[in-house]
Scaffold this motif. Structure first.
Motif, PDB file in Angstrom:
ATOM      1  N   ILE A   1      24.541   8.779 -17.234  1.00  0.00           N
ATOM      2  CA  ILE A   1      25.705   9.061 -16.405  1.00  0.00           C
ATOM      3  C   ILE A   1      26.797   9.627 -17.309  1.00  0.00           C
ATOM      4  CG2 ILE A   1      26.402   6.614 -16.578  1.00  0.00           C
ATOM      5  CD1 ILE A   1      27.706   6.963 -13.802  1.00  0.00           C
ATOM      6  N   ILE A   2      27.446  10.674 -16.858  1.00  0.00           N
ATOM      7  CA  ILE A   2      28.541  11.258 -17.642  1.00  0.00           C
ATOM      8  C   ILE A   2      29.851  10.862 -16.982  1.00  0.00           C
ATOM      9  CG2 ILE A   2      29.444  13.330 -18.742  1.00  0.00           C
ATOM     10  CD1 ILE A   2      26.894  14.747 -18.239  1.00  0.00           C
ATOM     11  N   ILE A   3      30.708  10.222 -17.742  1.00  0.00           N
ATOM     12  CA  ILE A   3      31.982   9.752 -17.189  1.00  0.00           C
ATOM     13  C   ILE A   3      33.145  10.211 -18.065  1.00  0.00           C
ATOM     14  CG2 ILE A   3      31.081   7.765 -15.921  1.00  0.00           C
ATOM     15  CD1 ILE A   3      31.712   6.028 -18.360  1.00  0.00           C
ATOM     16  N   GLY A   4      34.317  10.071 -17.520  1.00  0.00           N
ATOM     17  CA  GLY A   4      35.525  10.466 -18.253  1.00  0.00           C
ATOM     18  C   GLY A   4      36.487  11.155 -17.305  1.00  0.00           C
TER      19      GLY A   4
ATOM     20  N   SER B   1      30.968  18.468 -16.563  1.00  0.00           N
ATOM     21  CA  SER B   1      29.990  19.364 -15.938  1.00  0.00           C
ATOM     22  C   SER B   1      29.554  20.460 -16.904  1.00  0.00           C
ATOM     23  CB  SER B   1      30.583  19.982 -14.672  1.00  0.00           C
ATOM     24  OG  SER B   1      30.971  18.972 -13.771  1.00  0.00           O
ATOM     25  N   CYS B   2      30.478  20.889 -17.748  1.00  0.00           N
ATOM     26  CA  CYS B   2      30.147  21.935 -18.717  1.00  0.00           C
ATOM     27  C   CYS B   2      29.162  21.425 -19.755  1.00  0.00           C
ATOM     28  CB  CYS B   2      31.414  22.448 -19.389  1.00  0.00           C
ATOM     29  SG  CYS B   2      32.445  23.425 -18.280  1.00  0.00           S
TER      30      CYS B   2
ATOM     31  N   TRP C   1      23.463  12.199 -14.382  1.00  0.00           N
ATOM     32  CA  TRP C   1      24.413  12.132 -13.275  1.00  0.00           C
ATOM     33  C   TRP C   1      25.787  12.537 -13.775  1.00  0.00           C
ATOM     34  CZ3 TRP C   1      23.758   8.254  -8.882  1.00  0.00           C
ATOM     35  CH2 TRP C   1      22.399   7.992  -8.656  1.00  0.00           C
ATOM     36  N   ASP C   2      26.283  13.570 -13.187  1.00  0.00           N
ATOM     37  CA  ASP C   2      27.595  14.091 -13.572  1.00  0.00           C
ATOM     38  C   ASP C   2      28.592  13.678 -12.494  1.00  0.00           C
ATOM     39  OD1 ASP C   2      29.726  15.651 -14.442  1.00  0.00           O
ATOM     40  OD2 ASP C   2      28.965  17.440 -13.440  1.00  0.00           O
ATOM     41  N   THR C   3      29.575  12.899 -12.869  1.00  0.00           N
ATOM     42  CA  THR C   3      30.443  12.286 -11.858  1.00  0.00           C
ATOM     43  C   THR C   3      31.800  12.985 -11.739  1.00  0.00           C
ATOM     44  OG1 THR C   3      31.440  10.754 -13.428  1.00  0.00           O
ATOM     45  CG2 THR C   3      29.413  10.054 -12.353  1.00  0.00           C
ATOM     46  N   ALA C   4      32.453  12.749 -10.621  1.00  0.00           N
ATOM     47  CA  ALA C   4      33.815  13.251 -10.428  1.00  0.00           C
ATOM     48  C   ALA C   4      34.766  12.374 -11.243  1.00  0.00           C
ATOM     49  CB  ALA C   4      34.202  13.188  -8.952  1.00  0.00           C
ATOM     50  N   GLY C   5      35.736  13.020 -11.856  1.00  0.00           N
ATOM     51  CA  GLY C   5      36.568  12.263 -12.786  1.00  0.00           C
ATOM     52  C   GLY C   5      37.857  11.718 -12.222  1.00  0.00           C
ATOM     53  N   GLN C   6      38.289  12.253 -11.072  1.00  0.00           N
ATOM     54  CA  GLN C   6      39.629  11.866 -10.620  1.00  0.00           C
ATOM     55  C   GLN C   6      39.694  10.386 -10.251  1.00  0.00           C
ATOM     56  OE1 GLN C   6      41.384  14.182  -7.460  1.00  0.00           O
ATOM     57  NE2 GLN C   6      43.444  13.459  -7.933  1.00  0.00           N
ATOM     58  N   GLU C   7      40.814   9.829 -10.599  1.00  0.00           N
ATOM     59  CA  GLU C   7      41.051   8.396 -10.396  1.00  0.00           C
ATOM     60  C   GLU C   7      40.673   7.931  -8.990  1.00  0.00           C
ATOM     61  OE1 GLU C   7      42.107   6.038 -12.487  1.00  0.00           O
ATOM     62  OE2 GLU C   7      42.263   4.519 -10.914  1.00  0.00           O
TER      63      GLU C   7
END
Lengths: 211, 686
Positions: free
Chosen positions: A10-13, A20-21, A60-66
């Motif tokens: 999972i990619i987070i931040g 995504s890049c 899994w590339d996730t959306a970052g907004q709070e």
């Protein structure tokens, strides 16, 4: 395609750090500065080889907004590895790492391997977080650390593969019960002898027994 | 009373009353034959109802009592109403006879409209194919339902999809009508008085279908009903409603299973006459059904024990065929000479079934979204446009006038602006000379000061309207979003808003107009972007309730697999399927949503219909949460919009009030219940 193992990443931040890049650079070997922002989650996958074993990474590339954190939290379940990304040119993305880490610790399994990535290292002239700070944070929290650039591809391959190697080593060391998919690992065809075969259709393929 | 059992009239209060009072009903058929009716030779009298009255005027003294009859002659069913002789009426015999209905064939009848006012008598209006309507026939002794049930035995009659009180006669053209007609089948099992237990005190709760999740009684009843133990009718309106819906569903399933698309093309003689339909007794889908040994409790028919995947066939419930988009010529017919929409309901309905031609969207969207009122004139709209333009410029100027020095001391503004810039505009500003860039970063100043030539949108950049560097439309997108975040500072900006704005700007091609249309849309969808996600959670909750109602096995599957949060539908809901269809289709889908025809929440039924389309795959492949999420994500671009809309329409109609009850008040896109505290603020966040 058959694999010995499948690892879920999972990619987070924070938003805009280049999650995504990084994924696109890793899966497609290209940089696309302009892309639709991620809503919810996007997926990528690639085969790599570790110890001569084919390993499939499902990322899994996730959306970052709070605002989306409550949704993102549900994606941690069953992840074997996490790439925690910040942008070396935006200090606040580094400042938020602790909160991301807290989420990860709370919602992922305890043995999840976390790789801290300081992205956009090609923009050194605009650096707002030093390499040492990144290293220090990683050390304090027991993370693997790398600076990378999704644009130049620097360290992108390495980051994903090093994470996989760490997970693989944990398997070898018996940290995981690989038959338990909550660890984010699935055993496929060609996997090391284990209590269960994979079930992504790979186990049913012809071609001999486990190696 | 075999006939009535077949038609389950027990929930018809009037009919029940008429039974108690022993008033005229079908038993009188034989004796009626001897009466002075206009019964043709060789005909059979199949229905007689006395005290059916015509009100030629508002004066009670002028009412004309009479006898209503249905006469079967060969394949033909005739309707007859004869006024009583020798009435104490102000009207002369001759006048009274003016109203006589003598042997009108149902092949000439278009529809029968039923009126069941809460006060006063039930009445029907018979409309002929020619458009001629007979005066209302008031059923002083009740029993409209019985009347319709009798007709149904002899001619093809279906409930209109548009109005549940209109029954269309011989409407074979419309597949939905045919489908829905199956829903009108008799409900023999429930009506037959079986076990005396109520659903809630069910002594044999199903093991795999717990009813402890706080559902309302209606839902509880529906769950137990689906378990296949039919029960007597309990006079609990909520329960009866749900029974009706679910029975209808089981019937549809059965119907669907037995039906192929070929059936739709066949002529009326394919077995949808009375005898055929009488055989279509309800079947209950049940995994755990155990036939009762008590003959008293034995259901009329042994329920089908289906493969749960059989429910897949439910996707064969059809909505109306989609029409071509509303074109200019037809659009003009909806307007009066000054530009008012004469009948907004009819317009919305038309758009619901076919959308709008692109060149009309600019005008129509402003109405659908509520920016312009349907009853506004061209001139009024033009005036509003100019006033709103000024207002927009004022709000826009508020943020434009924030100086760099001000911005330095205005963190919230900088953060918000930075986010919008990043999402709409380039992720990074990497190509600057390091000195300039470093300077800007140092002061944390964002994009106002960047030349627009480097701006890059993260929204719909593949579309020519937004592609390329230095595209003015891209900057408009940004300006509108930033202005909106000043217009609605509490809500601010959230990712996903640009997806909603993009088609609006594409259609409106005007900054201020786009802004105000976006404002109108956000009045309804704003809660999707709340920091606490309450708008999303209420929709996800409603969706889970709808699936529970409309596809219990799928619901149970999700429950077992820990998927009840429905997060896999998150993107669908947040941005209204924006990423699931190509651009043109998204626009067409949105205008259908915005009509609010049938339901404000059609989008939830669209979710259900897509899930039902793929339920076999989902359950068959035993998808877990991760696999399901990935699968749903990858459906993007693969869903057939028209099919899904037709399914959603049928599901929405079938779910009826029970469906609506699944959706909490205020769930987006319903307007919020209270206007205060729309967007709760939390101080610790951006």
């Amino acid at each position: 395609m058959s694999y010995a193992y499948l690892f879920k990443y999972i990619i987070i931040g924070d938003t805009g750090v280049g999650k995504s890049c990084l994924l696109l650079q890793f899966t497609d070997k290209r940089f696309q500065p302009v892309h639709d922002l991620t809503i919810g989650v996007e997926f990528g996958a690639r085969m790599i080889t570790i110890d001569n074993k084919p390993i499939k990474l499902q990322i899994w590339d996730t959306a970052g907004q709070e605002s989306f954190r409550s949704i993102t939290r549900s994606y941690y379940r069953g992840a074997a590895g996490a790439l925690l990304v910040y942008d070396i040119t935006r200090r606040e993305t580094f400042n938020h790492l602790a909160s991301w880490l807290e989420d990860a610790r709370q919602h992922a399994n305890a043995n999840m391997t976390i790789m801290l990535i300081g992205n956009k290292c090609d923009l050194a002239h605009r650096r707002a977080v030093s390499t040492e700070e990144g290293e220090q944070f990683a050390k304090e929290h027991g993370l693997i650390f790398m600076e990378a650039s999704a644009k130049t591809a620097q360290n992108v391959e390495e980051a994903f593969i090093k994470t996989a190697a760490t997970i693989y080593k944990k398997i070898q060391d018996g940290v995981f019960d690989v038959s338990n998919e909550s660890y984010g690992i699935k055993v496929g065809y060609g996997g090391i002898p284990g209590p269960s075969g994979g079930r992504d259709g790979v186990a049913s393929q012809s071609g001999g027994c486990c190696g | 009373m075999h006939e009535t059992e077949l038609h389950d009239l027990s929930d018809d209060a009037d009919y029940a009353a008429s039974q108690r009072q022993g008033s005229v009903s079908m038993q009188r058929s034989d004796s009626a034959k001897t009466s002075s009716s206009a019964e043709p030779e060789g005909a059979e009298l199949v229905y007689v109802k006395d005290n059916v009255t015509i009100h030629p005027s508002q004066f009670a003294a002028e009412r004309i009592g009479g006898r209503l009859m249905l006469i079967k002659q060969g394949a033909c069913l005739l309707l007859t109403w004869i006024p009583y002789k020798g009435q104490h009426s102000k009207l002369s015999e001759k006048d009274r006879n003016l109203y006589t209905i003598r042997g009108v064939s149902f092949s000439d009848v278009r529809s029968i409209r039923r009126h069941t006012p809460t006060l006063g008598w039930q009445y029907i209006i018979v409309v002929m194919s020619t458009g001629l309507a007979y005066p209302p026939l008031y059923f002083y002794s009740g029993g409209v339902k019985e009347f319709l049930a009798t007709i149904k035995q002899h001619v093809f009659i279906v409930r209109s999809a548009d109005d549940a009180n209109i029954f269309l006669v011989n409407d074979f053209q419309n597949p939905l009508q045919r489908t829905l007609s199956s829903l009108e089948l008799p409900r023999a099992v429930v009506a037959n008085g079986l076990s005396a237990s109520t659903s809630i005190s069910d002594p044999h709760p199903a093991e795999n279908q717990p009813i402890d999740d706080g559902s309302v009684s209606g839902e509880v009843a529906s769950l137990s009903l689906y378990n296949g133990r039919p029960r007597p009718k309990v006079h609990d309106p909520a329960r009866d409603l749900s029974i009706q819906v679910l029975e209808k569903f089981s019937l549809v399933t059965r119907f669907a299973r037995e039906t192929t698309s070929q059936l739709l093309r066949e002529s009326l003689n394919n077995g949808y006459g009375a005898n055929e339909r009488r055989d279509h007794s309800p079947h209950y889908h049940d995994y755990s059904y155990k036939p009762s040994t008590d003959p008293e409790k034995a259901p009329v028919e042994v329920p089908v024990v289906p493969d749960p995947l059989e429910f897949d066939k439910l996707s064969m419930v059809w909505g109306k065929p989609r029409q071509s988009p509303l074109g200019s010529g037809e659009w003009a017919t909806f307007l009066d000479s000054e530009g008012r929409v004469i009948d907004s309901k009819a317009l919305k309905k038309r758009i619901f079934y076919g959308g709008v031609e692109h060149r009309l969207r600019r005008e129509v969207w402003a109405l659908l979204l509520g920016y312009h009122a349907f009853d506004s004139t061209y001139a009024e709209r033009e005036y509003l446009r100019s006033m709103k333009k000024l207002e927009y410029e004022t709000i826009k100027h508020q943020w434009q006038s924030i100086s760099a020095e001000q911005a330095k001391r205005f963190t919230k503004f900088r953060e918000r602006k930075g986010l919008i810039d990043k999402d709409v505009v380039s992720e990074v500003w990497r190509d600057f000379s390091s000195i300039v860039a470093a300077l800007l970063v140092k002061f944390d100043v964002f994009l106002t000061f960047y030349p627009s030539s480097i701006l890059k949108v993260r929204t719909d950049r593949s579309l020519s309207f937004y592609e390329g560097d230095d595209n003015p439309n891209v900057n408009l997108l940004r300006d509108i979003l930033l202005t909106y975040s000043f217009y609605n500072f509490d809500l601010g900006y959230c990712q996903g808003m640009s997806d909603l704005l993009s088609p609006i700007l594409y259609v409106m091609e005007d900054e201020s107009e786009s802004f105000w249309c976006f404002v109108a849309l956000m009045e309804r969808l704003g809660p999707n972007f709340n920091r606490d996600q309450n708008g999303m959670h209420s929709q996800l909750f409603a969706l889970s309730k709808l699936v529970e109602l409309l596809d219990l096995p799928l619901h149970n599957y999700f429950k077992q697999n820990d998927c009840l949060n429905y997060f896999f539908c998150f993107r669908w809901l947040l941005i209204q399927f924006k990423r699931e269809f190509e651009y043109e289709k998204v626009m067409s889908l949105w205008e259908v949503f915005w009509t609010h025809h049938l339901s404000e929440h059609l989008h939830l039924y669209v979710c259900v219909s897509i899930l039902k389309r793929y339920r076999k795959k989902i359950m068959g492949e035993q998808m877990d949460f991760d696999t399901l999420l990935k699968f749903i994500n990858e459906l993007s671009g693969l869903i057939d919009l028209n099919t899904i809309l037709r399914d959603a329409e049928a599901l929405c109609i079938c779910a009826g009030e029970n469906g609506a009850a699944c959706i909490p008040p205020g769930t987006p896109p319903s307007l919020p219940i209270e206007s205060s505290l729309l967007y709760p603020q939390q101080d610790d966040v951006l």
